[in-house]
Design a protein around this motif. Structure first.
Motif, PDB file in Angstrom:
ATOM      1  N   VAL A  27       0.855  -1.190   0.000  1.00 38.83           N
ATOM      2  CA  VAL A  27       0.000   0.000   0.000  1.00 38.83           C
ATOM      3  C   VAL A  27       0.891   1.241   0.000  1.00 38.83           C
ATOM      4  O   VAL A  27       1.771   1.391   0.847  1.00 38.83           O
ATOM      5  CB  VAL A  27      -0.931   0.027   1.234  1.00 38.83           C
ATOM      6  CG1 VAL A  27      -1.731   1.323   1.266  1.00 38.83           C
ATOM      7  CG2 VAL A  27      -1.863  -1.174   1.218  1.00 38.83           C
ATOM      8  N   THR A  65      -6.220  -0.714  -6.563  1.00 37.65           N
ATOM      9  CA  THR A  65      -7.109  -0.945  -5.427  1.00 37.65           C
ATOM     10  C   THR A  65      -6.944   0.179  -4.398  1.00 37.65           C
ATOM     11  O   THR A  65      -5.824   0.624  -4.146  1.00 37.65           O
ATOM     12  CB  THR A  65      -6.784  -2.289  -4.745  1.00 37.65           C
ATOM     13  OG1 THR A  65      -6.938  -3.339  -5.710  1.00 37.65           O
ATOM     14  CG2 THR A  65      -7.713  -2.550  -3.566  1.00 37.65           C
ATOM     15  N   ARG A 101      -7.212   1.348  -0.519  1.00 31.16           N
ATOM     16  CA  ARG A 101      -7.276   0.944   0.881  1.00 31.16           C
ATOM     17  C   ARG A 101      -7.666   2.200   1.667  1.00 31.16           C
ATOM     18  O   ARG A 101      -6.834   3.080   1.896  1.00 31.16           O
ATOM     19  CB  ARG A 101      -5.928   0.411   1.366  1.00 31.16           C
ATOM     20  CG  ARG A 101      -5.569  -0.949   0.800  1.00 31.16           C
ATOM     21  CD  ARG A 101      -6.382  -2.052   1.465  1.00 31.16           C
ATOM     22  NE  ARG A 101      -5.949  -3.379   1.033  1.00 31.16           N
ATOM     23  CZ  ARG A 101      -6.479  -4.049   0.033  1.00 31.16           C
ATOM     24  NH1 ARG A 101      -7.469  -3.517  -0.653  1.00 31.16           N
ATOM     25  NH2 ARG A 101      -6.028  -5.255  -0.289  1.00 31.16           N
ATOM     26  N   GLU A 129      -2.317  -4.998  -6.483  1.00 30.46           N
ATOM     27  CA  GLU A 129      -2.160  -6.268  -5.785  1.00 30.46           C
ATOM     28  C   GLU A 129      -1.412  -7.281  -6.624  1.00 30.46           C
ATOM     29  O   GLU A 129      -1.546  -7.322  -7.841  1.00 30.46           O
ATOM     30  CB  GLU A 129      -3.542  -6.816  -5.409  1.00 30.46           C
ATOM     31  CG  GLU A 129      -4.331  -5.878  -4.484  1.00 30.46           C
ATOM     32  CD  GLU A 129      -5.620  -6.497  -3.980  1.00 30.46           C
ATOM     33  OE1 GLU A 129      -5.579  -7.686  -3.604  1.00 30.46           O
ATOM     34  OE2 GLU A 129      -6.631  -5.805  -3.950  1.00 30.46           O
TER      35      GLU A 129
END
Length: 224
Positions: free
Chosen positions: A170, A213, A215, A223
């Motif tokens: 991340v 993605t 978060r 990912e």
């Protein structure tokens, strides 16, 4: 150290070339997964490629075409099918040279060294990053997926580059903003959101849905 990728399914030939090339101080990898050559190509990021025509699943012409979509790395065909038709086909698809089997190992090494000198004495390497079959070319800020080549804006390219370099991790919004706008002036966080959303729409349109993605409260990631 220059990196040589050997795409040859005859393990005896591939290993013999590998042993000889390592004596010339080359780092060598022999392709093992002939279903997905491009994944190993991207991971190894070679400076030069030796490529046979007759291979399992897809022939050398197919892989030369795929490589040329994302890279200008020198490609030398090695094949016993050295008639004019195959030689012309290889050159038309972007090969840089063609060596007929059987060949003398010392001649092959001389050709490899000459090609490396011509290519890298005057130009630097252009690394290519890959994920889910999409290839990010850091030399011209383009993303290639399938037959489509997408030209990215400066910020789109930087966002994708940072995320692909940190694949599986991340990346915080703060780090992205710091990398995108290296300045003391204040930049509204909404500016980052606008850039990420614009990039996502372009990826979705190309068939790469869900490539990035979110978060929530942490940042963004690509990912593994």
């Amino acid at each position: 150290m220059y990196r040589l990728l050997i795409i040859e399914d005859d393990k005896g030939i591939a290993e013999a070339i590998k042993v000889q090339a390592e004596l010339w101080n080359l780092e060598v990898r022999c392709i093992e997964n002939f279903r997905n050559v491009m994944a190993e190509f991207s991971e190894f990021n070679p400076h030069i490629i030796l490529l046979d025509i007759a291979l399992p699943f897809f022939n050398g012409y197919h892989w030369c075409t795929e490589i040329r979509k994302v890279s200008k790395v020198p490609v030398i065909f090695i094949s016993s099918a050295a008639d004019n038709m195959n030689l012309i086909m290889a050159m038309n698809l972007g090969a840089d040279d063609f060596i007929a089997k059987p060949f003398d190992q010392s001649v092959l090494m001389a050709k490899l060294q000459a090609m490396l000198r011509r290519t890298y004495d005057f130009a630097s390497t252009i690394p290519v990053l890959e994920h889910r079959g999409a290839f990010l070319n850091t030399g011209d800020a383009t993303l290639t997926y399938g037959d489509e080549k997408i030209s990215l804006s400066k910020n789109e390219f930087r966002i994708l580059l940072i995320l692909m370099q940190n694949k599986g991790i991340v990346v915080s919004r703060e780090k992205l903003m710091e990398q995108l706008w290296k300045t003391d002036s204040f930049v509204d966080e909404n500016t980052l959101s606008v850039n990420v959303n614009r990039l996502r729409r372009r990826l979705d349109a190309a068939g790469l849905e869900g490539f990035i993605t979110t978060r929530f409260g942490a940042g963004y990631l690509i990912e593994n």
